[in-house]
Motif scaffolding. Structure first.
Motif, PDB file in Angstrom:
ATOM      1  N   ALA A  61       0.531  -1.322   0.023  1.00 20.78           N
ATOM      2  CA  ALA A  61       0.035  -0.371  -0.052  1.00 20.78           C
ATOM      3  C   ALA A  61       0.752   1.520   0.031  1.00 20.78           C
ATOM      4  N   THR A  62      -0.228   2.132  -0.580  1.00 22.38           N
ATOM      5  CA  THR A  62       0.921   3.839   0.133  1.00 22.38           C
ATOM      6  C   THR A  62      -0.052   4.173   0.327  1.00 22.38           C
ATOM      7  N   ALA A  63       0.957   5.489   0.830  1.00 21.93           N
ATOM      8  CA  ALA A  63      -0.053   6.831   1.798  1.00 21.93           C
ATOM      9  C   ALA A  63      -0.054   7.948   1.217  1.00 21.93           C
ATOM     10  N   PRO A  64      -0.697   8.362   1.056  1.00 16.09           N
ATOM     11  CA  PRO A  64      -0.559  10.088   0.435  1.00 16.09           C
ATOM     12  C   PRO A  64       0.173  11.174   1.566  1.00 16.09           C
ATOM     13  N   SER A  65       0.429  10.847   2.823  1.00  9.60           N
ATOM     14  CA  SER A  65       0.511  11.645   4.185  1.00  9.60           C
ATOM     15  C   SER A  65       0.919  11.244   5.327  1.00  9.60           C
ATOM     16  N   ALA A  66       1.193  12.063   6.626  1.00  8.19           N
ATOM     17  CA  ALA A  66       1.583  11.147   7.064  1.00  8.19           C
ATOM     18  C   ALA A  66       0.674  10.806   8.028  1.00  8.19           C
ATOM     19  N   PRO A  67      -1.110  11.279   8.593  1.00 10.16           N
ATOM     20  CA  PRO A  67      -1.463  10.994   8.880  1.00 10.16           C
ATOM     21  C   PRO A  67      -2.103   9.897   8.818  1.00 10.16           C
ATOM     22  N   ALA A  68      -2.674   9.783   7.157  1.00  8.81           N
ATOM     23  CA  ALA A  68      -2.982   8.252   6.659  1.00  8.81           C
ATOM     24  C   ALA A  68      -1.784   7.507   6.758  1.00  8.81           C
ATOM     25  N   ALA A  69      -1.206   7.026   6.508  1.00 11.79           N
ATOM     26  CA  ALA A  69       0.572   6.142   6.536  1.00 11.79           C
ATOM     27  C   ALA A  69      -0.024   5.219   7.811  1.00 11.79           C
ATOM     28  N   VAL A  70      -0.271   6.566   8.928  1.00 12.72           N
ATOM     29  CA  VAL A  70      -0.930   5.798  10.361  1.00 12.72           C
ATOM     30  C   VAL A  70      -1.997   4.931  10.032  1.00 12.72           C
ATOM     31  N   LEU A  71      -2.877   5.411   8.995  1.00  7.02           N
ATOM     32  CA  LEU A  71      -3.931   4.241   9.141  1.00  7.02           C
ATOM     33  C   LEU A  71      -4.042   3.583   8.109  1.00  7.02           C
ATOM     34  N   VAL A  72      -2.954   3.491   7.551  1.00  6.12           N
ATOM     35  CA  VAL A  72      -2.738   2.419   6.538  1.00  6.12           C
ATOM     36  C   VAL A  72      -1.664   1.527   7.126  1.00  6.12           C
ATOM     37  N   ALA A  73      -1.016   2.067   7.953  1.00  4.64           N
ATOM     38  CA  ALA A  73      -0.396   0.838   9.274  1.00  4.64           C
ATOM     39  C   ALA A  73      -0.876   0.471   9.500  1.00  4.64           C
ATOM     40  N   GLN A  74      -2.225   0.582  10.353  1.00  8.07           N
ATOM     41  CA  GLN A  74      -2.897   0.049  11.514  1.00  8.07           C
ATOM     42  C   GLN A  74      -3.959  -1.299  10.134  1.00  8.07           C
ATOM     43  N   LYS A  75      -3.885  -0.654   8.993  1.00  6.25           N
ATOM     44  CA  LYS A  75      -4.889  -1.436   8.164  1.00  6.25           C
ATOM     45  C   LYS A  75      -3.972  -2.816   7.212  1.00  6.25           C
ATOM     46  N   LEU A  76      -2.445  -2.579   7.915  1.00  6.29           N
ATOM     47  CA  LEU A  76      -1.722  -3.359   7.600  1.00  6.29           C
ATOM     48  C   LEU A  76      -1.195  -3.971   8.015  1.00  6.29           C
ATOM     49  N   SER A  77      -1.245  -3.833   9.887  1.00  5.96           N
ATOM     50  CA  SER A  77      -1.031  -4.743  10.984  1.00  5.96           C
ATOM     51  C   SER A  77      -2.149  -5.157  10.930  1.00  5.96           C
ATOM     52  N   ASP A  78      -3.244  -5.334  10.954  1.00  6.97           N
ATOM     53  CA  ASP A  78      -4.749  -5.571  11.225  1.00  6.97           C
ATOM     54  C   ASP A  78      -4.786  -7.368   9.993  1.00  6.97           C
ATOM     55  N   ALA A  79      -3.844  -6.987   8.861  1.00  9.74           N
ATOM     56  CA  ALA A  79      -3.989  -7.866   7.940  1.00  9.74           C
ATOM     57  C   ALA A  79      -3.342  -9.114   8.680  1.00  9.74           C
ATOM     58  N   ALA A  80      -1.862  -8.683   9.162  1.00 12.38           N
ATOM     59  CA  ALA A  80      -0.736  -9.183   9.328  1.00 12.38           C
ATOM     60  C   ALA A  80      -1.734 -10.239  10.733  1.00 12.38           C
ATOM     61  N   SER A  81      -2.183  -9.668  11.458  1.00 14.32           N
ATOM     62  CA  SER A  81      -3.139 -10.215  12.871  1.00 14.32           C
ATOM     63  C   SER A  81      -3.752 -11.266  12.599  1.00 14.32           C
TER      64      SER A  81
END
Length: 296
Positions: free
Chosen positions: A272-292
């Motif tokens: 995934a990519t994130a267009p901004s720093a705040p969006a990167a936080v949410l993308v990280a959560q989504k990817l973490s959820d997928a790993a979980s």
């Protein structure tokens, strides 16, 4: 998950929401004290924008009896929905945000659609508000943290016993890149939103991959300043995946080139990519959820 799929709606009570505060907000970030003002602003927004929009949709959609696809497209989150959710998460009532997302889910939209068209754009919107001095860093941090809680709650990863361990990110600059600002801003927002971050700003591809081998990370985030970095970035991502202690590590990439051409995400082997720093936080959560999901 497709637009029309109907995943179960989570049962979320106030005790769970309060408990999540320790995971999604860093200790030095505190609640705002202007809840009454924000609730008043939200009430005006709902009465002036949301309700009239719903009435228009009812008048426009029902008489023509359009196809299901046309109806879903018409009911997809728009700028009003995004601004509405941003206003809610800037307040203290997370239950209101849960009800807001549930209402949109009941339109027939999947969580994947809501992430792409509502949650991540809302994080971007918060970043734009910060850029325009409409809110401060603490406002944005709390808002993004609450979006993380929503995502974790609806993805059913909020009750994981290993939640603390899994909220770890490896941030790195693509070898050869000299642009520190982007990775620094992402690191700042991640830490403020409760993530444990290890940052490598002058490491080789081997060193970055070895960092992922010696410590468990839910997510790796890499930045690239230009298309000249593509080959180096792809090589680094390949090494991370081969050596990572977490076989399901999520990898996000950032930089203007990915905003201009999102297809490059697949080219370099990222998730995934994130267009901004705040969006990167949410993308990280989504990817973490997928790993979980793989680990549970």
């Amino acid at each position: 998950m497709g637009r029309g799929s109907q995943a179960s709606i989570p049962q979320i009570d106030q005790r769970i929401l309060q408990k999540l505060e320790t995971h999604f907000v860093a200790p030095d970030i505190y609640r705002r004290g202007d809840l009454a003002l924000r609730q008043s602003q939200l009430a005006h927004m709902v009465s002036d924008k949301v309700i009239p929009q719903l009435l228009r949709l009812h008048e426009e959609i029902v008489p023509e009896a359009p196809s299901v696809d046309a109806m879903i497209a018409a009911l997809a989150p728009d700028r009003t929905d995004i601004a509405g959710l941003a206003n809610i998460v800037l307040g203290d009532d997370l239950e209101a945000a849960v009800r807001y997302v549930i209402a949109l889910r009941e339109r027939g939209l999947s969580m994947e659609t809501l992430f792409i068209e509502l949650l991540e754009p809302t994080a971007r919107h918060l970043g734009e508000m910060w850029d325009n001095d409409a809110c401060d860093f603490i406002d944005v941090t709390l808002g993004v943290a609450r979006l993380q809680k929503l995502l974790a709650a609806f993805n059913d990863t909020h009750s994981s016993d290993a939640l603390d361990m899994r909220r770890t990110v490896l941030m790195a600059m693509t070898p050869g890149d000299q642009h520190f600002f982007g990775v620094t801003m992402v690191e700042r927002f991640l830490e403020a939103a409760g993530w444990k971050v290890q940052t490598e700003t002058a490491a080789t591809a081997d060193q970055i991959a070895d960092a992922a081998r010696t410590r468990w990370f839910a997510v790796a985030g890499l930045t690239a300043g230009s298309t000249q970095m593509i080959d180096s970035l792809a090589e680094t991502i390949d090494l991370i995946r081969k050596r990572s202690q977490n076989p399901h590590i999520g990898i996000m990439v950032g930089g203007p080139l990915f905003s201009e051409d999102p297809s490059l995400v697949a080219v370099v082997g990222a998730d995934a990519t994130a267009p901004s720093a705040p969006a990167a936080v949410l993308v990280a959560q989504k990817l973490s959820d997928a790993a979980s999901a793989h680990l549970n």
